[in-house]
Design a protein around this motif. Structure first.
Motif, PDB file in Angstrom:
ATOM      1  N   VAL A  37       0.839  -1.205   0.000  1.00  0.00           N
ATOM      2  CA  VAL A  37       0.000   0.000   0.000  1.00  0.00           C
ATOM      3  C   VAL A  37       0.873   1.254   0.000  1.00  0.00           C
ATOM      4  CG1 VAL A  37      -1.659   1.371   1.312  1.00  0.00           C
ATOM      5  CG2 VAL A  37      -1.991  -1.085   1.093  1.00  0.00           C
ATOM      6  N   ARG A  38       0.663   2.093  -1.003  1.00  0.00           N
ATOM      7  CA  ARG A  38       1.342   3.381  -1.041  1.00  0.00           C
ATOM      8  C   ARG A  38       0.319   4.471  -0.753  1.00  0.00           C
ATOM      9  NH1 ARG A  38       1.124   5.208  -7.041  1.00  0.00           N
ATOM     10  NH2 ARG A  38       2.658   6.778  -6.446  1.00  0.00           N
ATOM     11  N   ILE A  39       0.789   5.560  -0.144  1.00  0.00           N
ATOM     12  CA  ILE A  39      -0.084   6.649   0.295  1.00  0.00           C
ATOM     13  C   ILE A  39       0.288   7.900  -0.485  1.00  0.00           C
ATOM     14  CG2 ILE A  39      -0.832   8.052   2.248  1.00  0.00           C
ATOM     15  CD1 ILE A  39       0.241   5.557   3.972  1.00  0.00           C
ATOM     16  N   VAL A  40      -0.655   8.406  -1.251  1.00  0.00           N
ATOM     17  CA  VAL A  40      -0.437   9.601  -2.066  1.00  0.00           C
ATOM     18  C   VAL A  40      -1.248  10.739  -1.466  1.00  0.00           C
ATOM     19  CG1 VAL A  40      -0.618  10.621  -4.356  1.00  0.00           C
ATOM     20  CG2 VAL A  40      -0.102   8.177  -4.118  1.00  0.00           C
ATOM     21  N   GLY A  41      -0.561  11.811  -1.097  1.00  0.00           N
ATOM     22  CA  GLY A  41      -1.241  12.988  -0.583  1.00  0.00           C
ATOM     23  C   GLY A  41      -1.425  14.026  -1.671  1.00  0.00           C
ATOM     24  N   THR A  42      -2.524  14.764  -1.578  1.00  0.00           N
ATOM     25  CA  THR A  42      -2.723  15.861  -2.516  1.00  0.00           C
ATOM     26  C   THR A  42      -3.419  17.019  -1.809  1.00  0.00           C
ATOM     27  OG1 THR A  42      -3.623  16.491  -4.676  1.00  0.00           O
ATOM     28  CG2 THR A  42      -4.942  14.977  -3.374  1.00  0.00           C
ATOM     29  N   ALA A  43      -3.037  18.214  -2.177  1.00  0.00           N
ATOM     30  CA  ALA A  43      -3.630  19.451  -1.660  1.00  0.00           C
ATOM     31  C   ALA A  43      -3.138  20.589  -2.545  1.00  0.00           C
ATOM     32  CB  ALA A  43      -3.238  19.675  -0.198  1.00  0.00           C
ATOM     33  N   ILE A  84       1.322  14.945  -4.706  1.00  0.00           N
ATOM     34  CA  ILE A  84       1.033  15.576  -5.998  1.00  0.00           C
ATOM     35  C   ILE A  84       0.175  16.809  -5.732  1.00  0.00           C
ATOM     36  CG2 ILE A  84      -0.034  15.301  -8.268  1.00  0.00           C
ATOM     37  CD1 ILE A  84       0.382  12.265  -7.950  1.00  0.00           C
ATOM     38  N   PRO A  85       0.692  18.015  -5.976  1.00  0.00           N
ATOM     39  CA  PRO A  85      -0.122  19.214  -5.727  1.00  0.00           C
ATOM     40  C   PRO A  85      -1.268  19.331  -6.734  1.00  0.00           C
ATOM     41  CG  PRO A  85       1.997  19.806  -6.708  1.00  0.00           C
ATOM     42  CD  PRO A  85       2.047  18.333  -6.435  1.00  0.00           C
ATOM     43  N   VAL A  86      -2.475  19.549  -6.223  1.00  0.00           N
ATOM     44  CA  VAL A  86      -3.663  19.719  -7.063  1.00  0.00           C
ATOM     45  C   VAL A  86      -4.554  20.784  -6.439  1.00  0.00           C
ATOM     46  CG1 VAL A  86      -5.773  18.653  -7.938  1.00  0.00           C
ATOM     47  CG2 VAL A  86      -3.655  17.335  -7.924  1.00  0.00           C
ATOM     48  N   ASP A  87      -4.951  21.743  -7.218  1.00  0.00           N
ATOM     49  CA  ASP A  87      -5.985  22.693  -6.798  1.00  0.00           C
ATOM     50  C   ASP A  87      -7.325  22.038  -7.112  1.00  0.00           C
ATOM     51  OD1 ASP A  87      -7.835  24.690  -6.437  1.00  0.00           O
ATOM     52  OD2 ASP A  87      -6.685  26.236  -7.484  1.00  0.00           O
TER      53      ASP A  87
END
Length: 472
Positions: A37-43, A84-87
């Motif tokens: 399991v990999r954890i990807v954060g976005t904000a 991964i930055p995402v608006d």
């Protein structure tokens, strides 16, 4: 299908730092987080993978108990993280997310953005292919601010994710003692025969907080105590207390019985609301908010479940901010014995009580009448004695977990038992909308109360008028 990717929207926010990352660290430290399991954060924040990992480690140092946090383990856990930055409000970044996440191996998406963004995020996830059969979606509360807005969000979700792949979170359901309520009721033969109107006098559910707005002024003033706490956590606890025994512990069996309770709640109409509902606002609220407001920071009410099991049994619900003590508990008072054989004056007959404490300590207490030691020359003397089962004492070899640990693991594994179904959420909103409409029709406004007290004096008078008192 177990997910191999966990995608966290709002990964730099307060909930992520306080709860989600510490919960995932706990699962990792206990070797419960699957290896792949990999954890990807976005904000919205522009961070590199390494910056996000360092921010996560800083949050773990702040939030975890010092005897549980380990720097080496934290850095091994952080190696699982990427960013991964995402608006979320614009479509551009979603394509990059889709490219980085292999959906064929299963994806769980945790959405903890502002509810106003839910529809936009879900539509964009569907557009870029992150809503297929191997993808499930978890939504953090609040899901709407009333029944129409909740239905609007649920419709948007349903257009991309069917109900079996939608996981609505009420984190109280992840608490050990809340889950233990099911075990207490349905794994012990001594309780279920008396769990009804024939033996129970009344039920109290109290959630008291000592804190005020804590930086949530805008959200809280729009929501108030009824929408922030009563609509979700407290009605869920009521449903667990009042539900019929399900056929088994399968997710749909448990949730179907909860829905029946929520739909059996008697609406509080305008002609009864001033008698059955108390609203309050702590004395410092306007100063903290920066303006006058009619938002309730305290609510107490008398609810009824109109069915065969609970006919005539009142459920007293109470929640407030800036109260005397922080506690969450379910208090069940049984009826007195029908006839006392002890006639002397010292033989006081108190009703039996069952108290399920959820926070800050987890405890189950049953109060029974026993004989006071002595020779009893003037007749037998009785005294109430508590029998305590402290979760910490009974399970000292188990680590006390954050509620989100169970919920995050269930999400990854695809177990919906402790998540809330659409018809549950909408039944809860229908009850709250009717309640709020009734007090507005009756022109009720909150009574002021002193910070650090137990709320407006009217809440004490209200339960005393029924010959009962709060379990303070």
């Amino acid at each position: 299908m177990r997910s191999s990717t966990l995608l966290l929207f709002g990964a730099t926010g307060d909930l992520s730092r306080r709860m989600l990352l510490p919960s995932l660290y706990g699962l990792f430290a206990d070797k419960l987080l699957p290896e792949d399991v990999r954890i990807v954060g976005t904000a919205r924040s522009k961070l590199s993978d390494e910056e996000f990992r360092e921010n996560a480690i800083e949050a773990l140092r702040e939030r975890l108990p010092k005897d549980f946090y380990n720097e080496i383990t934290a850095r091994k856990f952080a190696a699982r993280l990427s960013y991964i930055p995402v608006d979320a409000t614009t479509p551009e970044g979603y394509d990059k997310l889709a490219e980085a996440i292999p959906i064929e191996k299963g994806v769980s998406i945790f959405l903890s953005t502002a509810p106003s963004l839910f529809t936009t995020v879900i539509q964009n996830l569907k557009r870029v292919g992150l809503a297929g059969e191997t993808v499930r979606l978890a939504l953090e509360k609040p899901i709407g601010s009333d029944l129409p807005t909740s239905c609007e969000i649920n419709d948007a979700v349903a257009a991309a994710f069917p109900e079996e792949r939608t996981f609505r979170i009420d984190h109280y359901l992840g608490k050990e003692t809340v889950q233990n309520l099911l075990a207490l009721r349905f794994a012990n033969s001594i309780l279920e025969p008396v769990w009804n109107a024939g033996h129970i006098d009344h039920v109290q559910i109290s959630v008291s907080e000592t804190v005020g707005l804590e930086g949530r002024a805008g959200y809280y003033d729009d929501s108030g105590a009824s929408r922030d706490m009563l609509q979700n956590h407290m009605l869920q606890m009521l449903a667990l207390v009042a539900m019929e025994p399900p056929a088994d512990y399968a997710p749909e069996a448990v949730r179907a019985e909860k829905v029946k309770v929520l739909k059996a709640l008697r609406p509080i109409m305008p002609d009864a609301v001033q008698k059955d509902v108390i609203l309050g606002q702590y004395d410092e609220y306007a100063g903290e908010l920066g303006k006058e407001s009619d938002t309730e920071t305290f609510i107490a009410l008398k609810a009824h479940v109109d069915n065969w099991r609970w006919g005539g049994v009142p459920f007293y619900l109470r929640h407030g901010k800036k109260l005397e003590t922080r506690k969450t508990e379910i208090y069940i008072q049984f009826k007195c014995v029908p006839h006392s054989i002890f006639s002397n004056v010292d033989a006081r007959m108190d009703p039996n009580e069952l108290i399920i404490s959820i926070q800050p300590t987890e405890n189950i207490r049953l109060k029974l009448m026993t004989k006071t030691p002595g020779l009893d020359r003037g007749g037998m003397s009785l005294r109430e004695v508590p029998l305590d089962v402290t979760m910490e004492g009974a399970f000292s070899d188990y680590r006390r977990r954050i509620a989100y640990e169970r919920l995050m693991l269930d999400l990854i594994e695809g177990d919906p038992t402790l998540f809330v179904r659409r018809d549950e959420v909408e039944a809860q909103w229908a009850y709250i909308d009717r309640l709020r409409a009734s007090w507005l029709t009756a022109k009720m406004t909150p009574d002021p109360y002193t910070s650090g007290s137990w709320g407006p004096k009217a809440s004490t008078d209200f339960i005393k008028s029924d010959g009962r008192e709060w379990n303070d």
